[in-house]
Design a protein around this motif. Structure first.
Motif, PDB file in Angstrom:
ATOM      1  N   ASN A 154     -21.425  72.834   9.619  1.00 18.61           N
ATOM      2  CA  ASN A 154     -20.684  72.382  10.794  1.00 18.61           C
ATOM      3  C   ASN A 154     -19.742  73.509  11.172  1.00 18.61           C
ATOM      4  N   ASP A 155     -20.054  74.199  12.264  1.00 13.46           N
ATOM      5  CA  ASP A 155     -19.198  75.289  12.739  1.00 13.46           C
ATOM      6  C   ASP A 155     -18.036  74.675  13.511  1.00 13.46           C
ATOM      7  N   VAL A 156     -17.096  74.090  12.780  1.00 14.15           N
ATOM      8  CA  VAL A 156     -15.943  73.435  13.413  1.00 14.15           C
ATOM      9  C   VAL A 156     -15.166  74.471  14.223  1.00 14.15           C
ATOM     10  N   SER A 157     -14.759  74.080  15.428  1.00 11.42           N
ATOM     11  CA  SER A 157     -14.151  75.029  16.366  1.00 11.42           C
ATOM     12  C   SER A 157     -12.949  74.400  17.061  1.00 11.42           C
ATOM     13  N   GLU A 158     -11.879  75.159  17.176  1.00 11.88           N
ATOM     14  CA  GLU A 158     -10.744  74.737  17.982  1.00 11.88           C
ATOM     15  C   GLU A 158     -10.820  75.541  19.271  1.00 11.88           C
ATOM     16  N   ARG A 159     -11.251  74.883  20.353  1.00 14.32           N
ATOM     17  CA  ARG A 159     -11.561  75.600  21.597  1.00 14.32           C
ATOM     18  C   ARG A 159     -10.329  76.201  22.269  1.00 14.32           C
ATOM     19  N   PHE A 160      -9.176  75.539  22.167  1.00 14.49           N
ATOM     20  CA  PHE A 160      -7.968  76.118  22.742  1.00 14.49           C
ATOM     21  C   PHE A 160      -7.639  77.426  22.038  1.00 14.49           C
ATOM     22  N   PHE A 161      -7.701  77.431  20.710  1.00 19.18           N
ATOM     23  CA  PHE A 161      -7.449  78.663  19.955  1.00 19.18           C
ATOM     24  C   PHE A 161      -8.520  79.708  20.264  1.00 19.18           C
ATOM     25  N   GLN A 162      -9.770  79.265  20.373  1.00 17.79           N
ATOM     26  CA  GLN A 162     -10.907  80.172  20.544  1.00 17.79           C
ATOM     27  C   GLN A 162     -10.927  80.866  21.903  1.00 17.79           C
ATOM     28  N   ILE A 163     -10.627  80.099  22.958  1.00 22.98           N
ATOM     29  CA  ILE A 163     -10.871  80.591  24.314  1.00 22.98           C
ATOM     30  C   ILE A 163      -9.591  80.905  25.084  1.00 22.98           C
ATOM     31  N   GLU A 164      -8.561  80.099  24.884  1.00 27.85           N
ATOM     32  CA  GLU A 164      -7.378  80.202  25.740  1.00 27.85           C
ATOM     33  C   GLU A 164      -6.219  80.992  25.128  1.00 27.85           C
ATOM     34  N   ARG A 165      -6.333  81.347  23.858  1.00 25.73           N
ATOM     35  CA  ARG A 165      -5.234  82.077  23.220  1.00 25.73           C
ATOM     36  C   ARG A 165      -5.518  83.574  23.100  1.00 25.73           C
ATOM     37  N   LEU A 166      -6.474  84.046  23.853  1.00 26.28           N
ATOM     38  CA  LEU A 166      -6.820  85.458  23.952  1.00 26.28           C
ATOM     39  C   LEU A 166      -7.367  85.999  22.629  1.00 26.28           C
ATOM     40  N   GLY A 167      -7.950  87.187  22.691  1.00 25.61           N
ATOM     41  CA  GLY A 167      -8.496  87.796  21.494  1.00 25.61           C
ATOM     42  C   GLY A 167      -9.884  87.279  21.164  1.00 25.61           C
ATOM     43  N   GLN A 168     -10.262  87.402  19.916  1.00 25.17           N
ATOM     44  CA  GLN A 168     -11.613  87.082  19.490  1.00 25.17           C
ATOM     45  C   GLN A 168     -11.783  85.599  19.164  1.00 25.17           C
ATOM     46  N   TRP A 169     -13.034  85.149  19.179  1.00 29.25           N
ATOM     47  CA  TRP A 169     -13.353  83.760  18.850  1.00 29.25           C
ATOM     48  C   TRP A 169     -12.914  83.384  17.439  1.00 29.25           C
ATOM     49  N   THR A 170     -12.805  84.385  16.558  1.00 27.94           N
ATOM     50  CA  THR A 170     -12.504  84.137  15.151  1.00 27.94           C
ATOM     51  C   THR A 170     -11.289  83.233  14.968  1.00 27.94           C
ATOM     52  N   LYS A 171     -10.282  83.358  15.817  1.00 28.29           N
ATOM     53  CA  LYS A 171      -9.056  82.584  15.628  1.00 28.29           C
ATOM     54  C   LYS A 171      -9.284  81.089  15.845  1.00 28.29           C
ATOM     55  N   GLY A 172     -10.309  80.723  16.581  1.00 27.76           N
ATOM     56  CA  GLY A 172     -10.621  79.312  16.769  1.00 27.76           C
ATOM     57  C   GLY A 172     -11.679  78.791  15.828  1.00 27.76           C
ATOM     58  N   LYS A 173     -12.126  79.648  14.916  1.00 27.52           N
ATOM     59  CA  LYS A 173     -13.246  79.300  14.037  1.00 27.52           C
ATOM     60  C   LYS A 173     -12.902  79.343  12.549  1.00 27.52           C
ATOM     61  N   SER A 174     -11.676  79.703  12.201  1.00 28.69           N
ATOM     62  CA  SER A 174     -11.400  80.115  10.824  1.00 28.69           C
ATOM     63  C   SER A 174     -10.388  79.291  10.057  1.00 28.69           C
ATOM     64  N   HIS A 175      -9.867  78.212  10.648  1.00 29.71           N
ATOM     65  CA  HIS A 175      -8.902  77.395   9.918  1.00 29.71           C
ATOM     66  C   HIS A 175      -9.543  76.845   8.644  1.00 29.71           C
ATOM     67  N   ASP A 176      -8.725  76.576   7.644  1.00 33.94           N
ATOM     68  CA  ASP A 176      -9.234  75.934   6.426  1.00 33.94           C
ATOM     69  C   ASP A 176     -10.079  74.713   6.801  1.00 33.94           C
ATOM     70  N   THR A 177     -11.211  74.532   6.119  1.00 33.44           N
ATOM     71  CA  THR A 177     -12.150  73.411   6.286  1.00 33.44           C
ATOM     72  C   THR A 177     -13.018  73.515   7.534  1.00 33.44           C
ATOM     73  N   PHE A 178     -12.982  74.635   8.241  1.00 40.14           N
ATOM     74  CA  PHE A 178     -13.801  74.777   9.452  1.00 40.14           C
ATOM     75  C   PHE A 178     -15.231  75.231   9.156  1.00 40.14           C
ATOM     76  N   GLY A 179     -15.615  75.214   7.855  1.00 40.19           N
ATOM     77  CA  GLY A 179     -16.972  75.627   7.513  1.00 40.19           C
ATOM     78  C   GLY A 179     -17.631  74.748   6.465  1.00 40.19           C
ATOM     79  N   PRO A 180     -17.754  73.431   6.709  1.00 38.93           N
ATOM     80  CA  PRO A 180     -18.493  72.593   5.763  1.00 38.93           C
ATOM     81  C   PRO A 180     -19.922  73.115   5.597  1.00 38.93           C
ATOM     82  N   LEU A 181     -20.336  73.337   4.345  1.00 38.65           N
ATOM     83  CA  LEU A 181     -21.643  73.949   4.071  1.00 38.65           C
ATOM     84  C   LEU A 181     -22.333  73.170   2.955  1.00 38.65           C
ATOM     85  N   GLY A 182     -23.508  72.630   3.246  1.00 35.14           N
ATOM     86  CA  GLY A 182     -24.238  71.872   2.241  1.00 35.14           C
ATOM     87  C   GLY A 182     -24.841  70.619   2.854  1.00 35.14           C
TER      88      GLY A 182
END
Length: 280
Positions: A154-182
């Motif tokens: 689940n590529d959990v994403s915070e779209r405000f952080f990702q798109i509206e806070r400038l810079g790279q998408w990484t900031k909206g994709k990297s919070h703890d628990t944003f990568g459930p795998l399994g």
């Protein structure tokens, strides 16, 4: 094989899921499902074991991220034609690559944190590629030789952080628990055609995403080969490969996750996940 990691966070042990659904402990054979344990030779040795000879794990332990110690957590954006169309963006002419922090990886059923200041928390069911051996400048024809297996992500994403806070998408994709795998890493030999796998995602019991890896713009072979030209891929690297339509950002009006919401998702042959949204 269906390989997994079980136990409390930070203390996971490697395991194998036998045909009856029983978890078997692999600790006597590999220290973790990570690094060199994902190599073709190591996986061949595990495959040669008799599952009945491995200790059965009692109870229902927590399931951890499918692999441990991942050197890199990579992701591909806008990789489904129907998803690109729903968010009104052009079809990419080459893979869009971004990074997710390794620290965002978590178990498939762990709670997902809604970050402080989050207003647009979103879901994305994706198939993840798990790299099994070092890959640099490899061809598409050779790409699958470097793949250990596949998992649900689940590529959990915070779209405000990702798109509206400038810079790279990484900031909206990297919070703890944003990568459930399994819940598992399914070895590639169990998947007849990785480009024909149905996938789905529900939010609070309502189907939001229905798709298939058949509509990926860039398939698994292309992604692995392409990334190997940009950086050296290492055993344990995780590559999330994009999502089909039905994300919250693409709805009219948009719909986003709040504390208390429950997300369930899965891919045929790769298992299912369930996450409750909690406050960070």
């Amino acid at each position: 094989m269906k390989l997994l990691r079980y136990g409390e966070k930070g203390k996971e042990k490697p395991g194998l899921l036998d045909k009856s659904g029983q978890i078997r402990d692999l600790s006597a054979h590999i220290p973790d499902l990570a690094g060199d344990a994902l190599s073709p030779s190591s996986l061949a040795k595990i495959a040669a074991l008799d599952p009945a000879s491995l200790p059965a794990v009692s109870g229902k332990p927590r399931i951890g991220a499918a692999v441990g110690g991942s050197p890199k957590f990579l992701a591909i954006g806008l990789n489904y034609t129907d998803h690109a169309n729903e968010v009104g963006l052009a079809i990419p002419t080459e893979p869009i690559v971004f990074m997710k922090a390794n620290s965002s990886l978590c178990g498939p059923n762990d709670a997902v944190e809604k970050p402080r200041g989050s207003t647009k928390l979103d879901w994305e069911v994706e198939i993840a590629i798990i790299i099994g051996s070092r890959a640099k400048y490899i061809s598409e024809a050779d790409a699958l030789n470097h793949v250990a297996g596949y998992s649900v992500c689940n590529d959990v994403s915070e779209r405000f952080f990702q798109i509206e806070r400038l810079g790279q998408w990484t900031k909206g994709k990297s919070h703890d628990t944003f990568g459930p795998l399994g819940p598992w890493m399914v070895t590639k030999d169990e998947i007849a055609d990785v480009q024909k796998l149905p996938m789905w995602c529900d939010v609070n019991g309502k189907r939001c995403q229905t798709g298939s890896t058949a509509t990926m713009i860039f398939g698994v072979k292309k992604i692995v080969s392409y990334l190997s030209e940009i950086m050296t891929l290492m055993p344990g690297d995780v590559i999330a490969t994009g999502t089909p339509p039905g994300v919250g950002m693409g709805m009219k009006p948009p719909k986003f996750l709040n504390v208390g919401d429950v997300v369930t998702l899965g891919i045929e042959g790769l298992g299912e996940q369930r996450q409750e949204i909690v406050a960070a």
